[in-house]
Design a protein around this motif. Structure first.
Motif, PDB file in Angstrom:
ATOM      1  N   LYS A 214       0.853  -1.202   0.000  1.00  0.00           N
ATOM      2  CA  LYS A 214       0.000   0.000   0.000  1.00  0.00           C
ATOM      3  C   LYS A 214       0.886   1.248   0.000  1.00  0.00           C
ATOM      4  O   LYS A 214       0.622   2.220  -0.701  1.00  0.00           O
ATOM      5  CB  LYS A 214      -0.911   0.018   1.232  1.00  0.00           C
ATOM      6  CG  LYS A 214      -1.937  -1.104   1.275  1.00  0.00           C
ATOM      7  CD  LYS A 214      -3.279  -0.726   0.682  1.00  0.00           C
ATOM      8  CE  LYS A 214      -4.225  -1.908   0.681  1.00  0.00           C
ATOM      9  NZ  LYS A 214      -5.435  -1.720  -0.088  1.00  0.00           N
TER      10      LYS A 214
ATOM     11  N   GLU B 264      -6.114  -0.076   7.771  1.00  0.00           N
ATOM     12  CA  GLU B 264      -6.123  -1.127   6.748  1.00  0.00           C
ATOM     13  C   GLU B 264      -6.278  -2.500   7.391  1.00  0.00           C
ATOM     14  O   GLU B 264      -5.606  -2.815   8.375  1.00  0.00           O
ATOM     15  CB  GLU B 264      -4.802  -1.074   5.962  1.00  0.00           C
ATOM     16  CG  GLU B 264      -4.786  -1.914   4.719  1.00  0.00           C
ATOM     17  CD  GLU B 264      -5.737  -1.408   3.624  1.00  0.00           C
ATOM     18  OE1 GLU B 264      -5.731  -0.204   3.332  1.00  0.00           O
ATOM     19  OE2 GLU B 264      -6.483  -2.239   3.076  1.00  0.00           O
ATOM     20  N   ASP B 265      -7.148  -3.301   6.806  1.00  0.00           N
ATOM     21  CA  ASP B 265      -7.263  -4.716   7.176  1.00  0.00           C
ATOM     22  C   ASP B 265      -7.435  -4.931   8.685  1.00  0.00           C
ATOM     23  O   ASP B 265      -6.761  -5.783   9.283  1.00  0.00           O
ATOM     24  CB  ASP B 265      -6.065  -5.501   6.601  1.00  0.00           C
ATOM     25  CG  ASP B 265      -6.119  -5.541   5.067  1.00  0.00           C
ATOM     26  OD1 ASP B 265      -7.118  -5.068   4.493  1.00  0.00           O
ATOM     27  OD2 ASP B 265      -5.161  -6.031   4.444  1.00  0.00           O
TER      28      ASP B 265
ATOM     29  N   ASP C 219     -10.566  -0.282   3.720  1.00  0.00           N
ATOM     30  CA  ASP C 219     -11.395  -1.440   3.345  1.00  0.00           C
ATOM     31  C   ASP C 219     -12.878  -1.097   3.361  1.00  0.00           C
ATOM     32  O   ASP C 219     -13.665  -1.719   2.658  1.00  0.00           O
ATOM     33  CB  ASP C 219     -11.117  -2.625   4.282  1.00  0.00           C
ATOM     34  CG  ASP C 219      -9.685  -3.042   4.164  1.00  0.00           C
ATOM     35  OD1 ASP C 219      -9.323  -3.662   3.158  1.00  0.00           O
ATOM     36  OD2 ASP C 219      -8.895  -2.668   5.054  1.00  0.00           O
TER      37      ASP C 219
ATOM     38  N   ASN D 241      -9.587  -0.975  -4.110  1.00  0.00           N
ATOM     39  CA  ASN D 241      -9.482   0.338  -3.471  1.00  0.00           C
ATOM     40  C   ASN D 241      -8.214   1.112  -3.846  1.00  0.00           C
ATOM     41  O   ASN D 241      -8.121   2.307  -3.564  1.00  0.00           O
ATOM     42  CB  ASN D 241      -9.682   0.237  -1.956  1.00  0.00           C
ATOM     43  CG  ASN D 241      -8.827  -0.830  -1.318  1.00  0.00           C
ATOM     44  OD1 ASN D 241      -7.743  -1.147  -1.801  1.00  0.00           O
ATOM     45  ND2 ASN D 241      -9.313  -1.404  -0.221  1.00  0.00           N
TER      46      ASN D 241
HETATM   47 MG   LIG Z   1      -7.439  -4.091   2.686  1.00  0.00          MG
END
Ligand SMILES: [Mg+2]
Ligand SMILES: NC(=O)C1=CN([C@@H]2O[C@H](COP(=O)(O)OP(=O)(O)OC[C@H]3O[C@@H](n4cnc5c(N)ncnc54)[C@H](O)[C@@H]3O)[C@@H](O)[C@H]2O)C=CC1
Ligand SMILES: CC(=O)C(=O)O
Length: 473
Positions: free
Chosen positions: A169, A211-212, A237, A393
């Motif tokens: 990312k 994130e995540d 997300d 995304n």
């Molecule tokens: Mg993600």
């Protein structure tokens, strides 16, 4: 057996071949017969009796690679020296590094960038904290924060295992939008601890990209950070996914000649992404949304431990449709998958309405592979980069943060998200729009520019931009 394209499936097999016995033709046949595809061959060295060659071939997965290596290793005169995976080779030592903007060449430079000169700069910021935006990296930095609890669709694999994704990312932030992003993976999944840590590290950052982090904790974490910090906090997300989904859907319904608000939409996987996608669909006027998770359709009147499913039940499924995914999909115009691999079967897709749209967005393996669904759908999209129509995304977060940082937005609000969706959708012109091109490529440089511009305009209109308008190009 045909092999999906994509460098992430390439393996390099180093072989020592006895010149008198081994035959390259036999090797190529063994690889081909096992379903592998030779991409390249290189001679590493040649000696009197033997040669060493590297053979690069693409495979489905590790098991497939093992099968091929075993088949090749059995051939007469062939010795397998080693097998390497190009994806792993790219990850050796990590994918990013810190770089300085100029070298420290002498004592003079040293005394400016470091003590004693730096002290005056520190004191200037001490007198006025806002100066951190002009005198430090804050105006260009984003912390990419994960607790490793919902990494892609791999589940709760922990913070160390989350690092390669967060480094990825960060790479995308830098390459696509020039944003300096730092992967930060936390060794805690406790909401209060995460809040404390993120707040404590926020002074050096211009934005926070969560994130995540699994649902439902992610909702609380994001809400409280948004309330308590004066920099944009964005759970990728949830909102990044919803923004890109909406962009894809705007174009897909245009292509098939349906109105979004008339569509029956089934969302599978009511976690972080599924909830945010649903909220965005509701705000776009869609009413006939049915959410499905492991135990079937989410229904009003049922008791759910998860308070967000309680909200979900109250606000969706107006016709009170009960049953499994396979049952509720009947007659649906759109399927949105943000759950896990292989959840949707070809038989389910067959039951959908004419000109159906399937967005199987689970990563790395979608709810259904395009090859299986394509005979029965009009528009097919996945989250992957090795098929057309990548709904991911990554089309949103670089431009979203570029815009938010440039106008020094305090928040990323609904107006900015909707503007980003329309900006992404607009990159595909009516002339270009077709079943295999409903969403622009990640590599289309216009995407970040358009998203940035739309986000900045929306931020000023909605009153969350702090920088003087004339200073922002
Ligand atoms: Mg993600
Ligand atoms: N293409 C994209 O841009 C994005 C894709 N995703 C993908 O969406 C999936 C979910 O991500 P998050 O919402 O962050 O995770 P999450 O953990 O918050 O939610 C996942 C939800 O899916 C449900 N689920 C899992 N397997 C299921 C099954 N077999 N049937 C029905 N429901 C099932 C879980 O119970 C959970 O409610 C992941 O595969 C992720 O990679 C997520 C974000 C962006
Ligand atoms: C793309 C992404 O963020 C995910 O699958 O989790």
């Amino acid at each position: 057996m045909s092999i999906p394209t994509g460098a992430n499936t390439n393996m390099i097999l180093r072989l020592e071949l006895d010149k008198e016995i081994a035959s390259f033709g036999n090797i190529a046949t063994a690889i081909g017969d096992s379903g592998g595809d030779i991409v390249a061959t290189d001679v590493v060295r040649t000696e009197k009796k033997s040669t060493v060659r590297d053979i690069t071939f693409s495979v489905y997965d590790q098991k497939h690679s093992d099968l091929i290596v075993e088949a090749v290793g059995k051939l007469p005169g062939v010795k397998v020296v080693h097998v390497s995976d190009q994806t792993f080779l790219l990850h050796l030592g990590g994918k990013i590094e810190m770089a300085t903007k100029f070298p420290i060449k002498n004592r003079d430079d040293l005394s400016r960038v470091y003590t004693p000169g730096v002290a005056r700069v520190s004191m200037a910021i001490h007198e006025n904290k806002a100066r951190a935006h002009s005198l430090t990296i804050k105006r260009n930095t984003v912390a990419v924060i994960s607790d490793g609890s919902a990494v892609l669709g791999l589940g709760n694999i922990g913070p160390e295992a989350a690092m390669p994704v967060m480094e990825g990312k960060a790479m995308l932030f830098k390459q696509l939008a020039g944003v300096d992003a730092f992967p930060i993976c936390l060794a805690t999944q406790d909401v209060e601890e995460i809040l404390l840590i993120v707040k404590a590290l926020s002074p050096g950052f211009g934005g926070i990209n969560l994130e995540d982090i699994s649902a439902p904790r992610c909702f609380d974490i994001e809400k409280r950070l948004v309330e308590e910090l004066d920099i944009p906090v964005f759970h990728d997300d949830q909102h990044g996914t919803a923004v890109v989904l909406m962009a894809g859907l705007i174009n897909a319904v245009k292509l098939v000649g349906k109105k979004l608000e008339d569509c029956k939409i089934v969302v599978c996987g009511i976690g972080a992404a599924g909830t945010a996608c649903t909220r965005m669909l509701l705000s776009a006027g869609v009413t006939n949304i049915i959410g499905v998770d492991r135990q079937g359709a989410i229904l009003k009147g049922k008791e759910y431990e998860n308070p967000f499913w309680q909200w979900y039940a109250e606000n969706t499924n107006p016709h009170h449709i009960e049953g499994s995914l396979s049952e509720v999909i009947e007659g649906a115009d759109v399927f949105i998958g943000v759950s896990g691999p292989g959840v949707l079967k070809a038989a389910d897709v067959k039951k959908m309405a004419a000109d159906s749209i399937v967005f199987a967005m689970a990563n790395p393996s979608p709810e259904i592979m395009p090859e299986e669904a394509e005979p029965y759908v009009r528009v097919m999209a996945t989250g992957r980069s090795d098929y057309p129509n990548q709904i991911n995304n990554v089309l949103c977060f670089p431009g979203m943060f570029r815009g938010a940082l440039d106008c020094r937005a305090t928040k990323i609000n609904e107006e900015m998200k909707l503007a980003a969706s329309h900006a992404i959708a607009s990159v595909v012109s009516d002339d270009e729009l077709n079943e295999n091109y409903i969403i622009p490529s990640v590599f289309n440089h216009v995407v970040v520019e358009k998203v940035r511009e739309a986000v900045i305009n929306a931020a000023y209109k909605s009153g969350v931009a702090q920088r003087r308008r004339e200073k922002v190009q």
